[in-house]
Design a protein around this motif. Structure first.
Motif, mmCIF file in Angstrom:
data_model
loop_
_atom_site.group_PDB
_atom_site.id
_atom_site.type_symbol
_atom_site.label_atom_id
_atom_site.label_comp_id
_atom_site.label_asym_id
_atom_site.label_seq_id
_atom_site.Cartn_x
_atom_site.Cartn_y
_atom_site.Cartn_z
ATOM 1 N N ILE A 281 0.880 -1.180 0.000
ATOM 2 C CA ILE A 281 0.000 0.000 0.000
ATOM 3 C C ILE A 281 0.910 1.221 0.000
ATOM 4 O O ILE A 281 1.652 1.453 0.958
ATOM 5 N N ASP A 282 0.860 1.982 -1.081
ATOM 6 C CA ASP A 282 1.810 3.076 -1.291
ATOM 7 C C ASP A 282 1.098 4.284 -1.898
ATOM 8 O O ASP A 282 -0.066 4.196 -2.310
ATOM 9 N N PRO A 283 1.817 5.430 -2.006
ATOM 10 C CA PRO A 283 1.273 6.552 -2.784
ATOM 11 C C PRO A 283 0.993 6.106 -4.219
ATOM 12 O O PRO A 283 1.664 5.208 -4.747
ATOM 13 N N HIS A 284 0.040 6.749 -4.852
ATOM 14 C CA HIS A 284 -0.381 6.307 -6.195
ATOM 15 C C HIS A 284 0.734 6.437 -7.225
ATOM 16 O O HIS A 284 0.745 5.728 -8.235
ATOM 17 N N ASP A 285 1.700 7.341 -6.974
ATOM 18 C CA ASP A 285 2.774 7.549 -7.950
ATOM 19 C C ASP A 285 4.095 6.914 -7.523
ATOM 20 O O ASP A 285 5.146 7.231 -8.076
ATOM 21 N N ALA A 286 4.068 6.002 -6.559
ATOM 22 C CA ALA A 286 5.298 5.372 -6.073
ATOM 23 C C ALA A 286 5.929 4.509 -7.163
ATOM 24 O O ALA A 286 5.237 3.807 -7.903
ATOM 25 N N LYS A 287 7.267 4.581 -7.251
ATOM 26 C CA LYS A 287 7.995 3.785 -8.243
ATOM 27 C C LYS A 287 8.672 2.575 -7.620
ATOM 28 O O LYS A 287 9.024 1.631 -8.313
ATOM 29 N N ASP A 288 8.910 2.637 -6.300
ATOM 30 C CA ASP A 288 9.464 1.471 -5.626
ATOM 31 C C ASP A 288 8.545 1.097 -4.475
ATOM 32 O O ASP A 288 7.868 1.935 -3.889
ATOM 33 N N HIS A 289 8.508 -0.184 -4.172
ATOM 34 C CA HIS A 289 7.605 -0.711 -3.141
ATOM 35 C C HIS A 289 8.455 -1.600 -2.237
ATOM 36 O O HIS A 289 8.744 -2.747 -2.593
ATOM 37 N N ASP A 290 8.858 -1.068 -1.093
ATOM 38 C CA ASP A 290 9.796 -1.830 -0.271
ATOM 39 C C ASP A 290 9.168 -2.456 0.961
ATOM 40 O O ASP A 290 9.858 -3.112 1.732
ATOM 41 N N ASP A 291 7.840 -2.270 1.177
ATOM 42 C CA ASP A 291 7.212 -2.919 2.333
ATOM 43 C C ASP A 291 5.862 -3.508 1.939
ATOM 44 O O ASP A 291 5.116 -2.939 1.138
ATOM 45 N N ALA A 292 5.559 -4.657 2.508
ATOM 46 C CA ALA A 292 4.287 -5.335 2.262
ATOM 47 C C ALA A 292 3.725 -5.806 3.603
ATOM 48 O O ALA A 292 4.479 -6.073 4.542
ATOM 49 N N VAL A 293 2.398 -5.905 3.690
ATOM 50 C CA VAL A 293 1.758 -6.243 4.963
ATOM 51 C C VAL A 293 0.676 -7.302 4.752
ATOM 52 O O VAL A 293 0.104 -7.445 3.665
ATOM 53 N N TYR A 294 0.405 -8.011 5.849
ATOM 54 C CA TYR A 294 -0.680 -8.997 5.857
ATOM 55 C C TYR A 294 -1.081 -9.209 7.311
ATOM 56 O O TYR A 294 -0.239 -9.160 8.218
ATOM 57 N N ALA A 295 -2.374 -9.421 7.547
ATOM 58 C CA ALA A 295 -2.847 -9.683 8.903
ATOM 59 C C ALA A 295 -3.963 -10.713 8.863
ATOM 60 O O ALA A 295 -4.702 -10.825 7.878
ATOM 61 N N GLU A 296 -4.072 -11.475 9.955
ATOM 62 C CA GLU A 296 -5.134 -12.465 10.092
ATOM 63 C C GLU A 296 -5.460 -12.630 11.571
ATOM 64 O O GLU A 296 -4.627 -12.333 12.442
ATOM 65 N N LEU A 297 -6.673 -13.097 11.846
ATOM 66 C CA LEU A 297 -7.049 -13.387 13.222
ATOM 67 C C LEU A 297 -6.204 -14.530 13.757
ATOM 68 O O LEU A 297 -5.915 -15.498 13.036
#
Length: 760
Positions: A281-297
């Motif tokens: 989840i990043d700014p709409h104009d981001a060119k690099d994506h260095d973090d990702a997330v996930y969650a569960e109960l």
């Protein structure tokens, strides 16, 4: 040097010589020749007699001597002057950027080439060294001259210094008299460029120059040495800050070559997490994506109502290894620098935008932390993993927020129930612990400058703060804390992100100011983050949150990196490290390497030599961070000054953002541009600086202009190159008791006045 024509009667003193010419000063070479030939020169007076200096020539002559002394070319022993024949016992050294990190050498920062080749100095280190420099650093060092001719110099670093602006940068402007240089530094005056010294520069070009005094009065003249570009035609105002602050922005061929030769990481030595639906989840104009997330109960019955939150960060350490050209360049830069018109990245595009960008559907190497969060929002446990992942989706903050608010699009619709709702549910749980912890509640708006296709200001906006932004921030903070905790538990060295509590002096200034607003604050210097939040809550109720927020912000220390921990006051955390952005921050790369070493994830972890140098690395990257902040701020100032330069005479609404003895600083509400109102132009009274009130108060009327007050101003002058604005105050101040205002006046000390001037 001209020889004396007659023998002086007193042969015990220095020999008198004839001036070089009737109205000219001696050259630097003639001065040095005299010092070398006549060993009985006791001081400036003897030198003045030798060259017949008198009258108006005394001042420029003294300036020349001071310049030579400042450069270390001549030295003073009590009152005696002599030419420097060797390095002084304490001097400033520059370590080349390509120096061997394990066998450092340096050269004098100032050296007169007439003395011969610059001496090479071996920089000593070791585990016991209190200051550990690295390639590219400027250091204050203690020098030891060994045996031999020339001496075998060695140095022990005493302090790592911020590099000053060495380059003289300015814009060429043509007029009827020829060419002149408008310096980018507001404190420097304009200079003339003689006809033969203009080179290929044209009107409007950004140039680098040599500055040399000329003529009897030593008036500075500029000679163009390099044409950098034309910001107006290229739409690159950031070029000014990049060159003035000497920010590296072109990658050497060796660095590009290493980046192009890098191969994608494989599953070897990694856990296979390609089926875990992590999203970016990043700014709409981001060119690099260095973090990702996930969650569960969490299905564990012992953690009812809890969640498992996973944060995965690009594994930059797999590609940028200690001792490589990529690593040396990343260290030199320290961080990426973000301008409205460009980004100066820490790493080449092949690394930052390709191999280490967690692109949707692409297998990517990552370091992940799996955190078990209780129903109360507190972290119960965590573990780190070196993985191969595949991003299930890449979406913007706006998309994520719209989906959770009930309006998903074609991309977020399928993600809503399995991924987005659990993420937001976990975040809501985590906010309980955040609110209980009570970080500093300063939520100041940040403006974003929007440029047109020519690189000029098109619009200024305050981006909306969404819950999606806060979700990512909270999860990144939790991951950063987990990294610091793991490394401490493993007794591993690391770089902390630290933020000291406010100093006693700043607290007293804040108390004085808050007292003038009838806001109570405890007198003890032992303050907590919650104390500041209480002050801000009182200010919101009283309706003066803008004034108080500004002063609370000013009372805070500056966050930095350190090899020793003293906590993070603003976040109200005992331990904190930067782990989540290794693409753009060298500190995070060091923390990744430390985790790889501590968890035995591979042979590309923190090296022994890096462990020894952590203190020096912390100092260096703290300095590059400050440099980046200055560059970004200066560029925004220049863009806004250029944007407003067509509106001279226009009226604007603003707030007083700073008060000094010299006048008022005003920030415009619509654009966020800052400008200055000289004290001499305020009203019809004589105004004095009342430090305890952070205000200018009229002697006769008691009229007061204080920090945070709303004002109406007229724009009188805009200087885009310097990034400065000058306003005229149109509104009246608040009325007070003249006699009372005089009693509250406290003149600033010399140190306070110096600090105020530095802030300007």
């Amino acid at each position: 040097m001209a020889k004396p024509t007659t023998k002086p009667k007193n042969t015990s003193g220095p020999k008198r010589t004839r001036k070089p010419s009737a109205d000219a000063l001696p050259t630097r070479e003639q001065l040095l020749e005299a010092l070398a030939e006549q060993t009985d020169i006791k001081g400036k007076r003897d030198l003045a007699k030798i060259f017949g200096i008198r009258g108006d020539m005394r001042r420029p002559f003294k300036a020349m001597l001071n310049e030579l002394e400042g450069e270390g070319i001549i030295t003073r022993t009590r009152k005696a002057l002599r030419r420097t024949a060797a390095l002084p016992h304490v001097t400033v050294l520059d370590i080349p950027t390509d120096a061997d990190p394990d066998n450092l050498h340096a050269f004098p920062a100032q050296w007169n080439e007439e003395q011969g080749e610059k001496p090479r100095v071996q920089v000593l280190g070791g585990r016991d060294a209190r200051v550990v420099p690295a390639p590219g650093d400027r250091i204050l060092a203690r020098i030891d001259a060994g045996e031999g001719e020339p001496p075998a110099y060695t140095a022990k670093a005493m302090k790592i210094l911020d590099k000053p602006r060495r380059a003289h940068i300015g814009i060429v402007r043509m007029d009827e008299d020829g060419a002149r240089l408008v310096p980018v530094d507001r404190k420097q005056k304009e200079m003339r460029i003689p006809p033969g010294d203009l080179g290929d520069a044209k009107d409007g070009d950004l140039v680098e120059v040599d500055v040399k005094p000329a003529g009897r009065l030593m008036i500075p003249r500029a000679r163009v040495t390099a044409v950098i570009g034309n910001p107006a035609s290229e739409g690159a105002i950031s070029l000014i800050a990049i060159h003035a602050l000497e920010i590296p922005y072109r990658f050497p061929a060796s660095v590009i070559r290493e980046a192009e030769q890098a191969e994608e990481a494989s599953l070897k030595g990694r856990e296979d997490w390609r089926d875990v639906p992590l999203i970016t989840i990043d700014p709409h104009d981001a060119k690099d994506h260095d973090d990702a997330v996930y969650a569960e109960l969490d299905t564990d019955e012992n953690n009812a109502g809890g969640h498992i939150v996973t944060v995965a960060i690009a594994d930059v350490a797999a590609y940028v290894r200690p001792g490589t050209a990529l690593d040396r360049e990343a260290y030199l830069r320290g961080n990426s620098v973000y301008f409205p018109d460009r980004v100066v990245p820490m790493l080449p595009e092949r690394i930052s935008n390709e191999l280490c960008s967690l692109k949707e559907g692409q297998p990517r190497a990552a370091l992940a932390v799996r955190m078990v969060i209780g129903a109360d929002g507190k972290k119960r446990s965590h573990s780190f993993h070196r993985i191969l992942m595949r991003s299930a989706a890449g979406i913007s903050y706006q998309q994520a927020q719209a989906a959770i608010d009930g309006t998903p699009d074609d991309k977020t619709g399928p993600l809503l129930e399995p991924i987005l709702r659990p993420l937001f549910a976990a975040y809501e749980t985590m906010t309980k612990a955040r609110d209980n912890r009570g970080p500093l509640d300063l939520d100041l708006p940040e403006r974003k400058i929007i440029l047109d296709e020519k690189g000029m200001v098109k619009d200024i906006r305050i981006p909306e703060r969404l819950e999606a932004h806060r979700l990512i921030e909270e999860m990144m903070i939790a991951a950063n804390v987990a990294a610091a905790e793991t490394l401490e538990q493993k007794r591993s060295p690391l770089l902390y992100r630290v933020h000291d509590e406010p100093s006693s002096e700043k607290l007293q200034s804040l108390r004085d100011f808050l007292g003038s607003l009838d806001i109570a604050v405890k007198k003890s210097d032992n303050v907590r983050t919650s104390d500041f939040n209480g002050i801000l809550a009182q200010a919101r109720r009283a309706g003066n949150i803008d004034q108080v927020s500004e002063m609370v912000l000013r009372s805070q220390a500056q966050a930095e990196y350190a090899a020793e921990n003293y906590g993070h006051f603003g976040l109200n955390l005992d331990r904190y490290a930067h782990f989540t952005s290794p693409i753009r921050r060298y500190a995070d790369l060091i923390v990744h390497r430390a985790l790889i070493r501590a968890e035995r994830f591979g042979d590309d972890g923190l090296s022994d030599s890096e462990v020894e140098k952590l203190a020096g690395i912390a100092q260096h990257i703290s300095a590059t961070e400050r440099r980046a902040m200055s560059a970004e701020r200066e560029t925004s100032d220049r863009l806004l000054a250029q944007f407003l330069s067509s509106q001279i005479g226009a009226r604007f609404e603003g707030r007083i953002s700073g008060v000094t003895r010299s006048g008022l600083f005003v920030r415009l509400l619509e654009t966020g541009a800052d400008g200055f109102i000289p004290a001499s132009t305020l009203g019809q009274d004589y105004y004095r600086y009342a430090e305890d009130q952070q205000a200018m108060v009229g002697d006769r009327t008691g009229e007061k202009f204080g920090l945070g007050d709303p004002v109406t101003v007229r724009l009188l002058e805009a200087a885009p190159v310097a990034g400065s604005l000058r306003f005229e105050l149109l509104s009246e101040g608040t009325r007070g008791n003249p006699s009372s205002s005089k009693r509250t006046i406290r003149r600033p000390s010399r140190a306070q006045a110096l600090r105020a001037r530095r802030k300007r």
